[in-house]
Design a protein around this motif. Sequence first.
Motif, PDB file in Angstrom:
ATOM      1  N   ALA A   1     -12.631  -1.286   8.930  1.00  0.00           N
ATOM      2  CA  ALA A   1     -13.513  -0.284   8.639  1.00  0.00           C
ATOM      3  C   ALA A   1     -14.848  -1.082   7.885  1.00  0.00           C
ATOM      4  CB  ALA A   1     -12.626   0.298   7.099  1.00  0.00           C
ATOM      5  N   TRP A   2     -14.344  -2.286   7.439  1.00  0.00           N
ATOM      6  CA  TRP A   2     -15.674  -3.113   7.059  1.00  0.00           C
ATOM      7  C   TRP A   2     -16.635  -3.378   8.371  1.00  0.00           C
ATOM      8  CZ3 TRP A   2     -17.803  -7.786   8.478  1.00  0.00           C
ATOM      9  CH2 TRP A   2     -18.831  -8.328   7.779  1.00  0.00           C
TER      10      TRP A   2
ATOM     11  N   GLN B   1       0.724  -1.129   0.032  1.00  0.00           N
ATOM     12  CA  GLN B   1       0.028  -0.035   0.117  1.00  0.00           C
ATOM     13  C   GLN B   1       0.983   1.533   0.232  1.00  0.00           C
ATOM     14  OE1 GLN B   1      -3.478  -0.462   2.880  1.00  0.00           O
ATOM     15  NE2 GLN B   1      -2.181  -2.028   3.581  1.00  0.00           N
TER      16      GLN B   1
ATOM     17  N   ARG C   1     -18.983  -0.519   8.808  1.00  0.00           N
ATOM     18  CA  ARG C   1     -19.531  -0.231   7.258  1.00  0.00           C
ATOM     19  C   ARG C   1     -20.960   0.266   7.571  1.00  0.00           C
ATOM     20  NH1 ARG C   1     -20.400  -5.411   8.315  1.00  0.00           N
ATOM     21  NH2 ARG C   1     -21.744  -6.356   7.570  1.00  0.00           N
TER      22      ARG C   1
ATOM     23  N   ASN D   1      -2.824  -4.644  16.200  1.00  0.00           N
ATOM     24  CA  ASN D   1      -2.570  -5.426  15.060  1.00  0.00           C
ATOM     25  C   ASN D   1      -1.301  -6.405  15.124  1.00  0.00           C
ATOM     26  OD1 ASN D   1      -3.309  -2.375  13.289  1.00  0.00           O
ATOM     27  ND2 ASN D   1      -4.866  -4.227  13.301  1.00  0.00           N
TER      28      ASN D   1
ATOM     29  N   LEU E   1      -7.378  -6.088  10.573  1.00  0.00           N
ATOM     30  CA  LEU E   1      -6.446  -5.225  10.130  1.00  0.00           C
ATOM     31  C   LEU E   1      -7.286  -4.220   9.655  1.00  0.00           C
ATOM     32  CD1 LEU E   1      -4.254  -7.887   7.873  1.00  0.00           C
ATOM     33  CD2 LEU E   1      -3.528  -6.224   9.814  1.00  0.00           C
ATOM     34  N   PRO E   2      -6.600  -2.956   9.000  1.00  0.00           N
ATOM     35  CA  PRO E   2      -7.335  -1.797   8.910  1.00  0.00           C
ATOM     36  C   PRO E   2      -8.805  -1.967   8.259  1.00  0.00           C
ATOM     37  CG  PRO E   2      -5.108  -1.358   8.759  1.00  0.00           C
ATOM     38  CD  PRO E   2      -5.258  -2.677   9.115  1.00  0.00           C
ATOM     39  N   ASP E   3      -8.343  -2.728   6.943  1.00  0.00           N
ATOM     40  CA  ASP E   3      -9.529  -2.848   6.009  1.00  0.00           C
ATOM     41  C   ASP E   3     -10.581  -3.782   6.574  1.00  0.00           C
ATOM     42  OD1 ASP E   3      -8.199  -1.695   3.922  1.00  0.00           O
ATOM     43  OD2 ASP E   3      -7.551  -3.684   2.924  1.00  0.00           O
ATOM     44  N   ALA E   4     -10.280  -4.762   7.467  1.00  0.00           N
ATOM     45  CA  ALA E   4     -11.585  -5.482   8.300  1.00  0.00           C
ATOM     46  C   ALA E   4     -11.961  -4.645   9.003  1.00  0.00           C
ATOM     47  CB  ALA E   4     -10.734  -6.514   8.755  1.00  0.00           C
TER      48      ALA E   4
ATOM     49  N   ASP F   1       1.992  -1.066   5.339  1.00  0.00           N
ATOM     50  CA  ASP F   1       1.831  -2.445   5.535  1.00  0.00           C
ATOM     51  C   ASP F   1       2.275  -3.128   6.894  1.00  0.00           C
ATOM     52  OD1 ASP F   1       1.409  -2.047   2.698  1.00  0.00           O
ATOM     53  OD2 ASP F   1       3.586  -2.160   1.934  1.00  0.00           O
TER      54      ASP F   1
ATOM     55  N   THR G   1      -4.730  -0.108  15.091  1.00  0.00           N
ATOM     56  CA  THR G   1      -5.560   0.770  14.228  1.00  0.00           C
ATOM     57  C   THR G   1      -6.806   0.964  15.124  1.00  0.00           C
ATOM     58  OG1 THR G   1      -5.277  -0.859  12.333  1.00  0.00           O
ATOM     59  CG2 THR G   1      -7.516   0.440  12.319  1.00  0.00           C
TER      60      THR G   1
ATOM     61  N   LEU H   1     -10.419   6.242   9.774  1.00  0.00           N
ATOM     62  CA  LEU H   1      -9.684   5.241  10.490  1.00  0.00           C
ATOM     63  C   LEU H   1      -8.148   6.112  10.711  1.00  0.00           C
ATOM     64  CD1 LEU H   1      -9.216   2.163   7.988  1.00  0.00           C
ATOM     65  CD2 LEU H   1     -10.085   2.502  10.172  1.00  0.00           C
TER      66      LEU H   1
END
Length: 368
Positions: free
Chosen positions: A314-315, A26, A318, A294, A309-312, A357, A362, A325
Amino acid sequence: MAKQYVSTAYLQQHDSKLYAIFAWSQRQAEIIPAKSWLTVMEIFVHEHFLEQAYQIFQEIKLAPTVNQVIDEINKYADLLSNAIVFVADKQITIYGKGFRSFIEKDMQFELGSLSRETYQVLPQLFAHLQLEDDLEKIQNIKDFCRLVEKLENLGLLSPATGSLDWGDLKKTVPICQAFGLTRGTPVDRYYLRKFIDDIHPQVVGNILEVGGTPKDKDFYQMNPGSSYRILNLESGPGVDIVGDVHDVSIIEPNSLDSVIIFNVLEHCYAPWIAIENIHTWLKEGGKCFAMVPNAIRVHATPVDYWRPLPDAFAWMFRNFSQQKLYVYGNPITVIASYHGIAVEELTPEELDAFHPDYPVATCIVAEK
C-alpha cells in the motif's frame, strides 16, 4: 494417539464484555459469550486429554465457588479493567499493565496453582460481566466435544505441546519443488484467479502488461481493450516492448489506461521506482492492477528480491489517488504454498478462509 489439547488465549474485558484478543495480531478480537467457554478453557490448562477433561467438567460444573477462590480473586478486582489474563499450559497469569507487564516482567500475578486445585479461577475473575450461564446445557460428551471443536477453530485451544501430528509435513524438503505444479494448481494461482475475476471489467483501453508473455495473457483472459502490449526484459514471441520497468523513458507519459503487473515486482530491485514509473505512464484515472506473492519459495527468474507485505505494498502505491488492497491467505495456505501442496488438495473453505497475519498473496487496484 488420542488427541490432546491445551488452552492458549489472552483475555481482556472492555465495555462490560469479555474478549479473546490475539497478541500482536491484526485479527479481530473474539467475544467470549458464556461461562462454559471459560470453564472448558481452564480445564485444558491442566488436563489435556478429552475424556478426562469431560469428567472434570461434569464434577465441577455445578459446584459452588470455593471461598479461597473468591478471596484471592477479590485482590485483583481493581486491576482487571486494564489487565490482560494470559491462559496457557499450567498458567493463568494476570498482566496488570496489559502487554507492558509481559514485556517489562512487572505486575504479573500467577493463579495457575489455585486453578489446578479448583478449576474456578477464570469464571470467578469475570463473574461481574454476567456471561451466559450455560453450563447445564452441556449434558453429554457430544455437547462437550462440539464446544471443544469450536474453541479449537477459534484458536483458543491448540494441540498440546508434544502431541502435534506433523504427518507428511515433517520433512526438510518440499512436497513439490515446483510450487505445486506437479500435483495440480499452485495456491497463488488460485488467488490470482480470484483477483482477476474481480477486476476483469476494469481492465480497459490502452493496456500494458509488464513482465508478461502471450501464455500469461491467455491465462488471464483479459479484455484486449483498444490495444494490449507486453513489456519484457527479453525479446520473444508476443513481446511488444523490450525494456526495463525501472526505466521511465520506455513508455510515453500519460499514455496508458491500464497496467497489469502480476508476479513481477518481487523481481524488481527497486519496485517502488517501477511503481512510480507506472504512475507516470498512466493517464489521469488510469489504473494499475498488481499482484505480489507473500508466502512462496524463492524463485530466481532471473533474481528474486522482495516479498512486500500488505502495508508495504500500500505504501508503494501511496501517490495514487485511490487504492484497494486484496489480501488472500491463512495458515493452511501459507504452509501449502511453501510445501507445493496443490489447490486440488484443499477444500474451498480452506482456500477461502482469511487470516490477516498470514498473507499468501497481496493484490491492488490503484487509480491515478
